[in-house]
Design an enzyme around this catalytic site. Structure first.
Site, mmCIF file in Angstrom:
data_model
loop_
_atom_site.group_PDB
_atom_site.id
_atom_site.type_symbol
_atom_site.label_atom_id
_atom_site.label_comp_id
_atom_site.label_asym_id
_atom_site.label_seq_id
_atom_site.Cartn_x
_atom_site.Cartn_y
_atom_site.Cartn_z
ATOM 1 N N HIS A 65 -25.746 48.991 -9.087
ATOM 2 C CA HIS A 65 -26.331 49.803 -8.010
ATOM 3 C C HIS A 65 -26.478 51.246 -8.480
ATOM 4 O O HIS A 65 -25.572 52.059 -8.256
ATOM 5 C CB HIS A 65 -25.435 49.770 -6.773
ATOM 6 C CG HIS A 65 -25.438 48.469 -6.051
ATOM 7 N ND1 HIS A 65 -26.265 48.219 -4.974
ATOM 8 C CD2 HIS A 65 -24.741 47.334 -6.261
ATOM 9 C CE1 HIS A 65 -26.062 46.988 -4.543
ATOM 10 N NE2 HIS A 65 -25.141 46.426 -5.309
ATOM 11 N N CYS A 112 -29.573 44.658 -7.752
ATOM 12 C CA CYS A 112 -28.557 43.658 -7.460
ATOM 13 C C CYS A 112 -29.200 42.359 -6.961
ATOM 14 O O CYS A 112 -29.751 41.616 -7.759
ATOM 15 C CB CYS A 112 -27.503 44.224 -6.512
ATOM 16 S SG CYS A 112 -25.914 43.397 -6.706
ATOM 17 N N GLU A 126 -27.998 53.631 -7.266
ATOM 18 C CA GLU A 126 -28.047 54.637 -6.198
ATOM 19 C C GLU A 126 -26.687 55.292 -5.933
ATOM 20 O O GLU A 126 -26.614 56.370 -5.373
ATOM 21 C CB GLU A 126 -28.599 54.023 -4.894
ATOM 22 C CG GLU A 126 -27.750 52.937 -4.258
ATOM 23 C CD GLU A 126 -28.084 51.529 -4.775
ATOM 24 O OE1 GLU A 126 -28.769 51.432 -5.806
ATOM 25 O OE2 GLU A 126 -27.641 50.551 -4.155
HETATM 26 N N1 GLN Z 1 -25.279 38.581 -2.938
HETATM 27 C C1 GLN Z 1 -25.401 38.893 -4.334
HETATM 28 C C2 GLN Z 1 -24.089 38.773 -5.061
HETATM 29 O O1 GLN Z 1 -23.068 38.728 -4.450
HETATM 30 C C3 GLN Z 1 -25.977 40.277 -4.526
HETATM 31 C C4 GLN Z 1 -25.055 41.363 -4.106
HETATM 32 C C5 GLN Z 1 -25.708 42.674 -3.881
HETATM 33 O O2 GLN Z 1 -26.928 42.764 -3.838
HETATM 34 N N2 GLN Z 1 -24.919 43.733 -3.715
HETATM 35 O O3 GLN Z 1 -24.067 38.716 -6.254
#
Ligand code: GLN
Length: 596
Positions: free
Chosen positions: A552, A422, A554
């Site tokens: 994600h 992410c 995970e």
């Molecule tokens: N802050 C970034 C976004 O909002 C990444 C989000 C995250 O890593 N969950 O896109």
């Protein structure tokens, strides 16, 4: 189901539909409530997951509900420092991290409805009240709040478990907080009402308590008081789960039985253990699961093949206690790594899944990314260079971002395997733009809205409402490069289902520049959308291993089915080969393929 309700406008119960259905000999749901006394952090979540996992392994369809007595609607806007990781469910619900444990250990998919908060209950009641739904009646904590909770629980028990058309046979309910807290009392009352609207053999209460040790003796008084507090609220525990630094002494067990009205054989010791996988083994060995089966008069069932069993947990415990050599050192460059918070709980669980699957010994080197920006930056960099792999997790906000860019640069220039999740992907892109494309001011709109190269942009126009424009939950990820790491690790699948939680996305207008400079865009969420394309995975094929994903992984990793991208990263860091087709299970395929 409208007929399965406690009347919400009245102070009296209707004849319980559950009871009626039992009278007609229908199969009905059993409830196992897990409460906590004495103090917080006793491991109610693990008690719930371990008990549920062993019942699931015995063949029962088990679902699990977490009650969080706070006023927030959900965990979405809560600080990971204070509250731990925000766990994302398939339907996009942002929930307490305990739901992650339930999903991983019980092999179930839960929904946002499986996380009840005070805020959610009030929101529902107040919406109904404003719509005139109470027909002029006074709306009260009892019975309206309590009945709403009970009816919600009944409704969940009527919902088929995903992947089947069958409803759960057992519903675990973890009551967050500590019995005696003011804010959990309406829920205790709701559970009391639930208890008395069903048959005694359909309900049992596991009360988790703590036995402090003074002068070498385990003290029972706090547990006695906690049981009394529970009794004064109308609930008698059936089982006591006693946390302690030491194994439960027989005379202490007898004293508790005598004082708390729980049979000695239903008092279970939960000593500190070096690894969580030992808890289900302890519960089986001490007879807890047999006693629950007996108390709830559970019918015999056929154990499924694809869930962790007693033997699995025992094996995992043995492996983790006798780690292989040498150590694989992974740098974890994040923002919430100090202070012992559970901010990255699912990530660390996934590390463990990979460690178990690959038979390696993972040593995590935690690094606050800001350290790479400060006075001791050179020392921190030297430590990073000694690592076998560098990992940058998800995150929000500008603090520590430049440190993360430095970590990615180091991975790229020293050819150290890199995996980013992410924000870890967005950072990898910014690093590439700054140092390979030479756009020194490249940034994300999240961190600098004035830079001329906005490599990462906000997704929607609705900028001001926190949480309103998040891309949340399970979405299809299209693997568009057949000769990529992504394609290999997902066994050639073209579409996979993974969970998301982000507000910003890669700016598609730079994709051509990135490709020309050697970056592979191996997965997107919407092929063919042109400038609206959303990037899901990037790779640098000239390096040993460099993969970063927007989703994600995970959140869908389990002990028996570790996440492919994480597994690939750990295999690369350890210099190991992985049998990919065997590692990629069907549950991760896109919904359309799963149904074929
Ligand atoms: N802050 C970034 C976004 O909002 C990444 C989000 C995250 O890593 N969950 O896109």
């Amino acid at each position: 189901m409208s007929d399965r309700k406690i009347a919400s406008g009245s102070a009296y119960y209707l004849p319980s539909p559950m009871l009626l259905s039992q009278n007609q000999g229908e199969e009905h749901v059993k409830f196992i409530v897990v409460s906590g006394g004495v103090c917080s952090s006793l491991g109610k979540g693990i008690t719930t997951s371990a008990t549920g996992a062993m019942l699931r392994a015995a063949g029962y369809r088990v679902c699990s509900i977490k009650i969080d007595p706070y006023i927030n609607i959900d965990a979405g806007l809560m600080s990971p420092f204070e509250h731990g990781e925000v766990y994302v469910l398939e339907d996009g619900g942002e929930a307490d991290l305990d739901l992650g444990n339930y999903e991983r250990w019980l092999s179930v998919h839960l929904t946002r409805d499986h996380n009840i908060t005070t805020g959610k209950v009030y929101q529902k009641l107040l919406t109904k009240e404003r719509a005139g739904g109470f027909l002029g009646k006074t709306v009260q904590l009892v019975p309206h709040f309590t009945n709403e909770v009970v009816n919600h629980i009944f409704k969940i028990c009527e919902t088929p478990m995903n992947g089947t058309n069958k409803r759960p046979e057992i519903c675990m309910i973890e009551l967050g907080g500590t019995v005696g807290d003011m804010e959990s009392q309406p829920f205790v009352e709701a559970l009391r009402r639930l208890r008395y609207s069903i048959l005694p053999e359909d309900f049992c209460l596991l009360h988790t308590t703590y036995l402090p040790v003074f002068g070498g003796t385990q003290k029972t008084k706090p547990t006695q008081h906690s049981c009394r507090a529970l009794l004064s609220l109308g609930l008698q525990p059936d089982f006591l789960i006693c946390r302690s630094e030491q194994p439960l002494a027989p005379e202490v067990k007898n004293k508790l039985a005598d004082q708390c009205g729980v049979q000695a054989k239903d008092i279970i010791g939960a000593p500190n253990v070096p690894c969580l996988y030992q808890i289900p083994v302890e519960f089986v060995d001490q007879g807890l699961i047999d006693r629950i089966v007996h108390k709830l008069r559970l019918r015999p069932s056929v154990p499924p093949m694809d869930v962790p069993t007693y033997e699995t947990f025992k094996k995992f415990t043995q492996i983790l206690q006798n780690p292989a050599n040498p150590k694989v050192r992974i740098a974890f460059v994040g923002k919430y790594v100090t202070g012992g918070s559970d901010a990255y709980f699912s990530v660390l669980q996934t590390f463990e899944h990979c460690q178990l699957a690959l038979g390696i010994n993972v040593e995590v080197f935690y690094l606050e990314s800001e350290e790479l920006e400060g006075a001791n930056a050179e020392e921190a960099k030297a430590e990073l260079r000694k690592c076998d792999g560098i990992f940058v997790p998800g995150g929000f906000g500008v603090r520590g971002v430049n440190g993360k860019v430095i970590a990615v640069e180091l991975a790229r220039t020293h050819n150290i395997p890199y995996f980013g999740v992410c924000l870890g992907m967005q950072i990898a892109l910014i690093e590439f733009a700054r140092h390979v494309l030479g756009w020194t001011d490249a940034n994300s709109e999240e961190f600098d809205a004035t830079s001329t190269h906005q490599m990462v942009r906000i997704m929607d126009a609705d900028r001001d409402r926190m949480g309103a424009n998040m891309h949340l939950g399970a979405r299809d990820v299209h693997i568009v490069e057949p000769k990529s790491t992504m394609s290999t690790i997902y066994s050639g699948a073209k579409v996979v289902l993974e969970r998301h939680r982000h507000r910003y996305e890669v700016n598609a207008k730079y994709l051509e520049d990135l490709r020309k400079a050697g970056m592979t865009i191996s997965a997107v969420s919407d092929p063919g959308a042109g400038d609206n394309m959303r990037v899901e995975a990037i790779e640098q094929p000239s390096l040993k291993f460099f993969l970063a994903v927007q989703y994600h992984p995970e959140f869908v990793s389990t002990p028996l089915d570790p996440s492919p991208p994480y597994l690939a990263f750990f295999a690369a860091a350890a210099g190991k080969a992985v049998n990919w087709p065997a590692e990629c299970q069907s549950r991760r395929l896109a919904a359309s393929q799963r149904c074929e």
